[in-house]
Design a protein around this motif. Structure first.
Motif, PDB file in Angstrom:
ATOM      1  N   TYR A 229      10.433  55.467 -69.607  1.00 48.58           N
ATOM      2  CA  TYR A 229       9.444  54.339 -69.491  1.00 48.58           C
ATOM      3  C   TYR A 229       7.995  54.632 -70.028  1.00 48.58           C
ATOM      4  CZ  TYR A 229       7.022  50.523 -67.228  1.00 48.58           C
ATOM      5  OH  TYR A 229       6.588  49.244 -66.886  1.00 48.58           O
ATOM      6  N   ASP A 230       7.489  55.629 -69.884  1.00 41.23           N
ATOM      7  CA  ASP A 230       6.133  56.070 -70.197  1.00 41.23           C
ATOM      8  C   ASP A 230       5.919  55.981 -71.753  1.00 41.23           C
ATOM      9  OD1 ASP A 230       5.161  55.887 -67.904  1.00 41.23           O
ATOM     10  OD2 ASP A 230       5.098  58.130 -67.506  1.00 41.23           O
ATOM     11  N   LEU A 231       6.980  56.837 -72.176  1.00 38.98           N
ATOM     12  CA  LEU A 231       7.022  57.168 -73.883  1.00 38.98           C
ATOM     13  C   LEU A 231       7.336  55.524 -74.346  1.00 38.98           C
ATOM     14  CD1 LEU A 231       9.031  60.291 -74.226  1.00 38.98           C
ATOM     15  CD2 LEU A 231       6.669  59.941 -74.726  1.00 38.98           C
ATOM     16  N   SER A 232       8.200  54.760 -73.855  1.00 40.53           N
ATOM     17  CA  SER A 232       8.553  53.607 -74.421  1.00 40.53           C
ATOM     18  C   SER A 232       7.113  52.400 -74.441  1.00 40.53           C
ATOM     19  CB  SER A 232       9.682  52.715 -73.971  1.00 40.53           C
ATOM     20  OG  SER A 232       9.224  52.337 -72.497  1.00 40.53           O
ATOM     21  N   TYR A 233       6.424  52.567 -73.117  1.00 42.54           N
ATOM     22  CA  TYR A 233       5.517  51.832 -73.286  1.00 42.54           C
ATOM     23  C   TYR A 233       4.213  52.462 -74.152  1.00 42.54           C
ATOM     24  CZ  TYR A 233       1.681  49.190 -70.774  1.00 42.54           C
ATOM     25  OH  TYR A 233       0.562  48.388 -70.638  1.00 42.54           O
ATOM     26  N   ALA A 234       3.959  53.679 -74.141  1.00 44.93           N
ATOM     27  CA  ALA A 234       2.874  54.082 -75.151  1.00 44.93           C
ATOM     28  C   ALA A 234       3.316  53.642 -76.299  1.00 44.93           C
ATOM     29  CB  ALA A 234       2.921  55.797 -74.938  1.00 44.93           C
ATOM     30  N   MET A 239       7.566  47.387 -72.821  1.00 41.38           N
ATOM     31  CA  MET A 239       6.810  46.284 -72.437  1.00 41.38           C
ATOM     32  C   MET A 239       5.435  46.208 -73.229  1.00 41.38           C
ATOM     33  SD  MET A 239       7.041  43.983 -70.381  1.00 41.38           S
ATOM     34  CE  MET A 239       5.504  42.650 -70.102  1.00 41.38           C
ATOM     35  N   PRO A 240       5.318  45.081 -73.935  1.00 41.48           N
ATOM     36  CA  PRO A 240       4.099  44.770 -74.572  1.00 41.48           C
ATOM     37  C   PRO A 240       2.972  45.025 -73.860  1.00 41.48           C
ATOM     38  CG  PRO A 240       5.761  43.261 -74.944  1.00 41.48           C
ATOM     39  CD  PRO A 240       6.471  43.939 -73.767  1.00 41.48           C
ATOM     40  N   ASP A 241       2.032  45.681 -74.386  1.00 36.49           N
ATOM     41  CA  ASP A 241       0.826  46.111 -73.994  1.00 36.49           C
ATOM     42  C   ASP A 241      -0.063  44.911 -73.506  1.00 36.49           C
ATOM     43  OD1 ASP A 241      -1.089  47.813 -72.742  1.00 36.49           O
ATOM     44  OD2 ASP A 241      -2.036  48.307 -74.465  1.00 36.49           O
ATOM     45  N   GLY A 242      -0.603  44.863 -72.143  1.00 33.67           N
ATOM     46  CA  GLY A 242      -1.549  44.004 -72.011  1.00 33.67           C
ATOM     47  C   GLY A 242      -0.722  42.338 -71.620  1.00 33.67           C
ATOM     48  N   TYR A 243       0.529  42.417 -71.447  1.00 33.98           N
ATOM     49  CA  TYR A 243       1.232  41.424 -71.183  1.00 33.98           C
ATOM     50  C   TYR A 243       0.665  40.426 -70.374  1.00 33.98           C
ATOM     51  CZ  TYR A 243       5.159  37.830 -71.194  1.00 33.98           C
ATOM     52  OH  TYR A 243       6.118  36.834 -71.534  1.00 33.98           O
ATOM     53  N   TRP A 244       0.131  41.013 -69.004  1.00 36.09           N
ATOM     54  CA  TRP A 244      -0.279  40.316 -67.865  1.00 36.09           C
ATOM     55  C   TRP A 244      -1.778  40.302 -68.091  1.00 36.09           C
ATOM     56  CZ3 TRP A 244       3.929  38.723 -66.861  1.00 36.09           C
ATOM     57  CH2 TRP A 244       5.095  39.398 -66.548  1.00 36.09           C
ATOM     58  N   GLY A 345       9.847  44.656 -76.246  1.00 34.23           N
ATOM     59  CA  GLY A 345       9.769  45.355 -77.458  1.00 34.23           C
ATOM     60  C   GLY A 345      11.228  45.921 -77.661  1.00 34.23           C
ATOM     61  N   ALA A 346      11.385  46.562 -78.891  1.00 33.68           N
ATOM     62  CA  ALA A 346      12.635  46.759 -79.202  1.00 33.68           C
ATOM     63  C   ALA A 346      13.614  47.977 -78.034  1.00 33.68           C
ATOM     64  CB  ALA A 346      12.775  47.688 -80.700  1.00 33.68           C
ATOM     65  N   LEU A 347      12.827  48.607 -77.671  1.00 32.98           N
ATOM     66  CA  LEU A 347      13.473  49.493 -76.805  1.00 32.98           C
ATOM     67  C   LEU A 347      13.656  48.920 -75.424  1.00 32.98           C
ATOM     68  CD1 LEU A 347      14.571  52.484 -76.862  1.00 32.98           C
ATOM     69  CD2 LEU A 347      12.239  53.262 -75.606  1.00 32.98           C
ATOM     70  N   GLY A 348      12.769  48.069 -75.028  1.00 27.22           N
ATOM     71  CA  GLY A 348      13.052  47.440 -73.857  1.00 27.22           C
ATOM     72  C   GLY A 348      14.305  46.608 -73.849  1.00 27.22           C
TER      73      GLY A 348
END
Length: 450
Positions: A229-234, A239-244, A345-348
């Motif tokens: 999860y951390d690697l995909s987020y980074a 999950m797109p950064d700053g979505y919320w 994102g693609a991995l998500g």
């Protein structure tokens, strides 16, 4: 002369070492694989089993009259079973009951079924969340070993990694290399040879399914899943950064606030309503808003748990592309966030799709049948391994394959072991532990021989 397998061609020290490791992997994994396969096979048919158990509550006879308003249905449910409203599931079809979820003063969660045409309260069950029934809730807990907390989660993670090791070593042992193995069909009709062929043939046909199910189950694990999860987020592909970031957020992760959330959203914080005061909008308004937004039927609504909470509508249909989560301000009814499958994102997206297939949803009945056959094959392979071991073991001994005299294995094998340990951290730790035990046994054997 070198030792041989079943009286055939002499085998190398490498073969002996792989055979020994395959034995150890099976000893650790197969009992858990049987548990996971049986519970997984049952959970594939969660909806069908729940309908069979509670069809008298969840099904109604469609009428020509219009359905009653959600607030009316919720009011009648709470009048029959007093408590605080926690959620509402509109009827997913014209022949389905509405589901009102409440929690009583004693903290017990209740799922109340209401006829949407007449408002008649049909009955209630303990609220098992997304599992839908106490039976399916129990099966799900057994499948993930959540009954024993974080330790169970780590055990399942080890099992997933070691099952991949089983596939790798098993395929190596199956590979012909000029010997009388590598069959794609049963060649014997009795004795230990039959069980050997049954194990090998079932294993080679099931290998891909085992790897797929192991890898697609790992996102929920505590160590591997968190790193993934951390690697995909980074990397910006989860999950797109700053979505919320458009709205203030709480410290409560989505996984704790909702019965079910997309895996890639589980660690994201829940948004907050604009002000912790005022009069919350009605349930009718929330239902109308999300349906006008085009949410797929079968969705559920989570009611705010406090003055800063939000309404959340979420749906996880068989077609993962229709997956959606909508958060609404509880005072204004404004949509704060609307996340669909395409927003990931693609991995998500890959993770959500693979999880949907893992649960037997994405391709309907075909998906269920194929994975059911895979689960049956895993049980058959595990049982045949146990029988084969029991038949070949010396009386009163475990029957571990003998240590090879030459332990100078090719560097490629060492590299593969290192990579496997790096990819599956808990497997790496258990590999080191097993290697330490092996070294201890080898030193002890040489000391006794001296």
């Amino acid at each position: 002369m070198k030792p041989s397998v079943s009286g055939g061609t002499p085998v190398s020290a490498l073969y002996r070492a792989v055979w020994r490791w395959h034995f150890y992997a099976g000893l650790l994994v197969l009992p858990f694989m049987i548990l996971i396969a049986v519970t997984g096979a049952l959970y594939l048919f969660k909806d069908e089993i729940n309908d069979a158990l509670y069809g008298d509550l969840s099904h109604v006879r469609p009428l020509a009259s219009a359905q009653l308003a959600p607030s009316e249905l919720a009011g009648r449910a709470l009048a029959a079973y007093p408590g605080k409203l926690k959620g509402y599931n509109p009827p997913s079809g014209p022949d389905r009951a509405a589901l009102v979820k409440a929690v009583g003063e004693d903290g017990v969660k209740t799922a109340i079924y209401v006829n949407p045409y007449t408002g008649a309260v049909l009955g209630s069950t303990w609220d098992a969340g997304f599992a839908g029934s106490t039976l399916m809730w129990t099966i799900r807990k057994l499948h993930s070993l959540e009954y024993i907390g974080w330790f169970g989660n780590r055990v399942i993670e080890c099992v997933a990694g070691w099952s991949v090791l089983l596939v790798i070593t098993g395929t190596y042992l199956w590979w012909p290399r000029g010997r009388n193995v590598g069959a794609f069909r049963l060649r014997k009709t009795s004795g230990r040879a039959l069980w050997r062929d049954l194990h090998a043939v079932t294993g080679i046909y099931t290998a891909g399914f085992i790897v797929f199910l192991a890898l697609t189950g790992l996102p929920w694990s505590g160590v591997w899943g968190k790193q993934f999860y951390d690697l995909s987020y980074a990397a910006g592909i989860g999950m797109p950064d700053g979505y919320w970031s458009k709205y203030p957020t709480s410290t409560v992760p989505t996984a704790e606030a909702l019965e079910k959330s997309p895996w890639i959203l589980e660690n994201q914080p829940m948004p907050l309503s604009s002000a912790a005061k005022g009069v919350p909008v009605g349930l009718d308004t929330v239902v109308r808003t999300v349906e006008e937004a085009g949410i797929h039927p079968g969705y559920s609504i989570a009611v705010p748990g406090g003055p800063e909470g939000v309404f959340t509508a979420s749906v996880y249909p068989d077609d993962v592309s229709r997956e959606r989560v909508i958060h609404l301000d509880q005072y204004t009814g404004e949509v704060l966030a609307d996340m669909g499958f395409a927003d990931l994102g693609a991995l998500g997206r890959a993770a959500e799709w693979s999880i949907s297939v893992h649960m037997g949803q994405e391709f309907g009945v075909l998906n269920q049948i194929v994975l059911l056959l895979a689960c049956i094959a895993i049980v058959l392979m595990s049982v045949s391994a146990a029988v084969m071991w029991w038949k070949r073991r010396p009386t009163g001994q475990i029957g571990v394959p003998p240590m090879p005299r030459d332990w100078r294995l090719p560097r490629t094998v060492l590299v593969i072991a290192i990579l496997l340990g790096a990819f599956f951290p808990l497997v790496g730790l258990t590999l080191l532990l097993a290697a330490a035990i092996e070294c201890g046994l080898l030193i002890t054997a040489r000391w006794k021989a001296a």
